[in-house]
Design a protein around this motif. Sequence first.
Motif, PDB file in Angstrom:
ATOM      1  N   VAL A 213      -3.563   6.378 -11.929  1.00  0.00           N
ATOM      2  CA  VAL A 213      -3.665   6.385 -10.469  1.00  0.00           C
ATOM      3  C   VAL A 213      -4.678   5.314 -10.073  1.00  0.00           C
ATOM      4  O   VAL A 213      -5.837   5.362 -10.500  1.00  0.00           O
ATOM      5  CB  VAL A 213      -4.110   7.761  -9.951  1.00  0.00           C
ATOM      6  CG1 VAL A 213      -4.331   7.718  -8.440  1.00  0.00           C
ATOM      7  CG2 VAL A 213      -3.066   8.819 -10.306  1.00  0.00           C
TER       8      VAL A 213
ATOM      9  N   ASP B  39      -8.039   8.357  -0.698  1.00  0.00           N
ATOM     10  CA  ASP B  39      -7.341   9.456  -0.039  1.00  0.00           C
ATOM     11  C   ASP B  39      -7.921  10.754  -0.592  1.00  0.00           C
ATOM     12  O   ASP B  39      -7.849  10.999  -1.800  1.00  0.00           O
ATOM     13  CB  ASP B  39      -5.842   9.366  -0.325  1.00  0.00           C
ATOM     14  CG  ASP B  39      -5.040  10.458   0.349  1.00  0.00           C
ATOM     15  OD1 ASP B  39      -5.413  11.644   0.206  1.00  0.00           O
ATOM     16  OD2 ASP B  39      -4.032  10.148   0.992  1.00  0.00           O
TER      17      ASP B  39
ATOM     18  N   GLN C 295       2.190   1.916  -3.404  1.00  0.00           N
ATOM     19  CA  GLN C 295       1.135   2.342  -4.311  1.00  0.00           C
ATOM     20  C   GLN C 295       0.790   3.814  -4.084  1.00  0.00           C
ATOM     21  O   GLN C 295       0.531   4.562  -5.034  1.00  0.00           O
ATOM     22  CB  GLN C 295      -0.114   1.468  -4.112  1.00  0.00           C
ATOM     23  CG  GLN C 295       0.065   0.008  -4.503  1.00  0.00           C
ATOM     24  CD  GLN C 295       0.042  -0.190  -6.022  1.00  0.00           C
ATOM     25  OE1 GLN C 295      -0.179   0.745  -6.774  1.00  0.00           O
ATOM     26  NE2 GLN C 295       0.248  -1.417  -6.452  1.00  0.00           N
ATOM     27  N   HIS C 296       0.811   4.221  -2.820  1.00  0.00           N
ATOM     28  CA  HIS C 296       0.525   5.614  -2.479  1.00  0.00           C
ATOM     29  C   HIS C 296       1.600   6.537  -3.054  1.00  0.00           C
ATOM     30  O   HIS C 296       1.285   7.576  -3.664  1.00  0.00           O
ATOM     31  CB  HIS C 296       0.457   5.753  -0.960  1.00  0.00           C
ATOM     32  CG  HIS C 296       0.058   7.114  -0.496  1.00  0.00           C
ATOM     33  ND1 HIS C 296      -1.241   7.552  -0.484  1.00  0.00           N
ATOM     34  CD2 HIS C 296       0.807   8.153  -0.024  1.00  0.00           C
ATOM     35  CE1 HIS C 296      -1.288   8.795  -0.025  1.00  0.00           C
ATOM     36  NE2 HIS C 296      -0.066   9.173   0.268  1.00  0.00           N
TER      37      HIS C 296
ATOM     38  N   GLU D 122      -7.979   2.448  -5.820  1.00  0.00           N
ATOM     39  CA  GLU D 122      -7.873   2.331  -4.371  1.00  0.00           C
ATOM     40  C   GLU D 122      -7.273   3.599  -3.756  1.00  0.00           C
ATOM     41  O   GLU D 122      -7.615   3.970  -2.631  1.00  0.00           O
ATOM     42  CB  GLU D 122      -7.010   1.129  -3.990  1.00  0.00           C
ATOM     43  CG  GLU D 122      -7.569  -0.217  -4.402  1.00  0.00           C
ATOM     44  CD  GLU D 122      -7.323  -0.542  -5.871  1.00  0.00           C
ATOM     45  OE1 GLU D 122      -7.870  -1.561  -6.349  1.00  0.00           O
ATOM     46  OE2 GLU D 122      -6.603   0.223  -6.547  1.00  0.00           O
ATOM     47  N   GLN D 123      -6.392   4.272  -4.487  1.00  0.00           N
ATOM     48  CA  GLN D 123      -5.755   5.465  -3.951  1.00  0.00           C
ATOM     49  C   GLN D 123      -6.695   6.661  -3.903  1.00  0.00           C
ATOM     50  O   GLN D 123      -6.437   7.632  -3.203  1.00  0.00           O
ATOM     51  CB  GLN D 123      -4.500   5.801  -4.769  1.00  0.00           C
ATOM     52  CG  GLN D 123      -3.395   4.780  -4.656  1.00  0.00           C
ATOM     53  CD  GLN D 123      -2.940   4.576  -3.223  1.00  0.00           C
ATOM     54  OE1 GLN D 123      -2.770   5.538  -2.478  1.00  0.00           O
ATOM     55  NE2 GLN D 123      -2.766   3.326  -2.825  1.00  0.00           N
TER      56      GLN D 123
ATOM     57  N   PRO E 233       0.793  -1.238   0.000  1.00  0.00           N
ATOM     58  CA  PRO E 233       0.000   0.000   0.000  1.00  0.00           C
ATOM     59  C   PRO E 233       0.823   1.285   0.000  1.00  0.00           C
ATOM     60  O   PRO E 233       0.494   2.235  -0.707  1.00  0.00           O
ATOM     61  CB  PRO E 233      -0.847  -0.124   1.266  1.00  0.00           C
ATOM     62  CG  PRO E 233      -0.956  -1.592   1.501  1.00  0.00           C
ATOM     63  CD  PRO E 233       0.357  -2.161   1.065  1.00  0.00           C
TER      64      PRO E 233
ATOM     65  N   ALA F 233       1.240   6.792  -6.798  1.00  0.00           N
ATOM     66  CA  ALA F 233       0.148   7.685  -7.193  1.00  0.00           C
ATOM     67  C   ALA F 233       0.615   9.133  -7.202  1.00  0.00           C
ATOM     68  O   ALA F 233       0.331   9.886  -8.147  1.00  0.00           O
ATOM     69  CB  ALA F 233      -1.030   7.508  -6.232  1.00  0.00           C
TER      70      ALA F 233
ATOM     71  N   ILE G 103      -5.555  12.894  -2.808  1.00  0.00           N
ATOM     72  CA  ILE G 103      -5.273  12.283  -4.098  1.00  0.00           C
ATOM     73  C   ILE G 103      -6.487  12.400  -5.025  1.00  0.00           C
ATOM     74  O   ILE G 103      -6.349  12.703  -6.219  1.00  0.00           O
ATOM     75  CB  ILE G 103      -4.851  10.809  -3.928  1.00  0.00           C
ATOM     76  CG1 ILE G 103      -3.435  10.746  -3.334  1.00  0.00           C
ATOM     77  CG2 ILE G 103      -4.904  10.054  -5.257  1.00  0.00           C
ATOM     78  CD1 ILE G 103      -2.901   9.351  -3.124  1.00  0.00           C
TER      79      ILE G 103
END
Length: 336
Positions: free
Chosen positions: A256, A263, A226-227, A259-260, A223, A230, A266
């Motif tokens: 992107v 946030d 991935q963040h 799942e991100q 995770p 992004a 984002i």
Amino acid sequence: DQPRRSILAADTSVTAAERALAVATTEDERFEARCALAAALNSRAVPFKGSAPDGTDPEVARAAFLRALPLAAELASLRPRRSDVVHQAAVTCVNATHYLDPVEAAEALRQGIARIEDLERDYPERVEYVRAEIALASNLGIALVGQGRGDEARVWFERASTASEPWLERESEDLTLLLEAGRADVNLAMNLVGLELRGEACASAARGAARIERALRLVPLEPRLQHELAWARIQEGYGRIAGGEFARALALAQQVPVEQLADPTIAVAVGELLAGCADLASEPAEVERLRTEALDRLGQGLKLGFAAFDYLRAAPEWASLRSDPRFEELLRKASE
């Protein structure tokens, strides 16, 4: 989950070190117990967003950091030839930006950098010192941005970005090195965007994305990676829009992961990219489609808690949409 396990392990280590210190009978035993305590407290100070996964108030982590920082510094002063002790004092400074004000954080980080430079000079073959240098330099850049010193921050972000280059060929599967280097590149790109040097952000953002993707090949679906990826896509997207590169900017917005978008920041940033792409599109139907998608992402971010309304009313990416009644309606509902 991993954060919960990390917290429990750190708490266990703190308790064990405090017990060892309580029963120590010699000066050497006391010193080693205090070293263990400093390391355990710093592990407990690793920040988490919001409340920690076990429900612990974040102030517990802050309190641990405020104990760890002076303790680690004192121990390094007592045994300056102990490389492990000096290293611990340096890495303890990394989290200063989370718990100190920007001026105090910058001072702590400069002290950490001075210590790590001494170690790198004495032990040039130790990759863990390079990792520490990257993290310290990057966080010093963050602290300087917090003081409004963006131009000076850029120097430290660039240092953090380039420090890994001689190592990445030899340490191609060093996950921490790849993550720290990629994060430094993303921080540099964000700094350049903040300095309105958006075109210059493309190279560092793309380099950061490549490094993070290398890390993801080692730990797929991690995770935090991935963040970071992004944000690399988003910062490069700002630069591509500034350069009029419609297709590349749109591709970056679409890359992107869904799942991100949970946030809020984002989600809003992806909306900004789509709004910028709408300004570059030539077909009226595509312009409207992208504007609608941009507003959808903005609405998503606002529902998730994004509340920087003054920013939204001033950010250049939203300029063409501020006259759209849908834009103002979203902000009105979110501010009620």
